[in-house]
Write a protein that holds these residues in place. Structure first.
Motif, mmCIF file in Angstrom:
data_model
loop_
_atom_site.group_PDB
_atom_site.id
_atom_site.type_symbol
_atom_site.label_atom_id
_atom_site.label_comp_id
_atom_site.label_asym_id
_atom_site.label_seq_id
_atom_site.Cartn_x
_atom_site.Cartn_y
_atom_site.Cartn_z
ATOM 1 N N LEU A 86 0.821 -1.212 0.000
ATOM 2 C CA LEU A 86 0.000 0.000 0.000
ATOM 3 C C LEU A 86 0.856 1.264 0.000
ATOM 4 N N LEU A 98 -3.990 0.165 -5.399
ATOM 5 C CA LEU A 98 -4.644 0.568 -4.150
ATOM 6 C C LEU A 98 -6.015 -0.101 -4.009
ATOM 7 N N TYR A 99 -6.741 -0.222 -5.102
ATOM 8 C CA TYR A 99 -8.036 -0.916 -5.085
ATOM 9 C C TYR A 99 -7.861 -2.376 -4.657
ATOM 10 N N SER A 102 -6.058 -2.964 -1.090
ATOM 11 C CA SER A 102 -6.865 -2.581 0.076
ATOM 12 C C SER A 102 -7.658 -3.787 0.550
ATOM 13 N N ILE A 115 -6.059 1.061 6.797
ATOM 14 C CA ILE A 115 -5.906 1.066 5.335
ATOM 15 C C ILE A 115 -6.146 2.472 4.791
ATOM 16 N N GLU A 116 -7.184 3.115 5.224
ATOM 17 C CA GLU A 116 -7.500 4.464 4.744
ATOM 18 C C GLU A 116 -6.422 5.472 5.141
ATOM 19 N N LYS A 119 -3.538 4.953 2.831
ATOM 20 C CA LYS A 119 -3.892 5.509 1.514
ATOM 21 C C LYS A 119 -3.880 7.034 1.522
#
Length: 190
Positions: A86, A98-99, A102, A115-116, A119
């Motif tokens: 990531l 990233l899609y 994740s 995760i967010e 990102k």
């Protein structure tokens, strides 16, 4: 639309078929059926993400995908691997990476909030020691010029061991390459 559009198997050239079949088997083994964890084929069964680019040069592209598979066998915890992946995806702004990762990161045990935050370019609170060092090493290697500082290398060896540190460095290098390929191909998320 990707510069290397997904092609169903029946539209491929003969020299692409073996690589297609091998990549399909790799994706199924690593991620399960398409759509279960994330979508890696379209409605016609054409491969998505890095796979169409890989099929454009079957020998080299097949080696790229096989390298990622081989790295999965190295001694690095799954959650730490996904933190590194990531971080590379963020560094390169690779949309498909990233899609897809994740979802893989969530399966590996990272929370949606963690995760967010990754990102968003932030180191999340509450990472375990392995993920914390993976974040710091990957962030440095993907974003800074020059040698990895001794204190980061030493911390990584202390936490992950020498083999785990070697695996982490391989992951960062491999997924930086994959992110560059995805960006060159302009591979979208489904």
């Amino acid at each position: 639309m990707s510069r290397f559009p997904p092609l169903p198997r029946d539209k491929l050239q003969p020299d692409q078929l073996d690589t297609h079949d091998e990549q399909t088997a790799i994706a199924q083994g690593a991620f399960g059926p398409s759509g279960e964890l994330f979508q890696w084929t379209d409605k016609d069964g054409a491969l998505l993400g890095p796979f169409p680019f890989a099929l454009s040069s079957p020998e080299a592209g097949g080696a790229m995908i096989k390298q990622a598979l081989l790295l999965g066998k190295l001694p690095l915890p799954a959650d730490a691997k996904e933190v590194a992946v990531l971080v590379c995806g963020v560094r390169f702004g690779a949309i498909y990476e990233l899609y897809a990762h994740s979802a893989v990161a969530a399966q590996a045990g990272l929370s949606a909030t963690q995760i967010e935050e990754i990102k968003a370019g932030k180191k999340p609170d509450g990472l375990n020691e392995e993920c914390s060092v993976a974040y710091d090493v990957a962030k440095y290697l993907a974003n800074e010029k020059g040698a990895l500082p001794g204190h980061l290398y030493d911390r990584s060896v202390s936490v992950l061991g020498r083999e785990g540190t070697v695996a982490l460095i391989h992951y960062v290098g491999c997924y930086a390459y994959v992110c560059i390929v995805l960006n060159a191909a302009d591979a979208p998320a489904p």
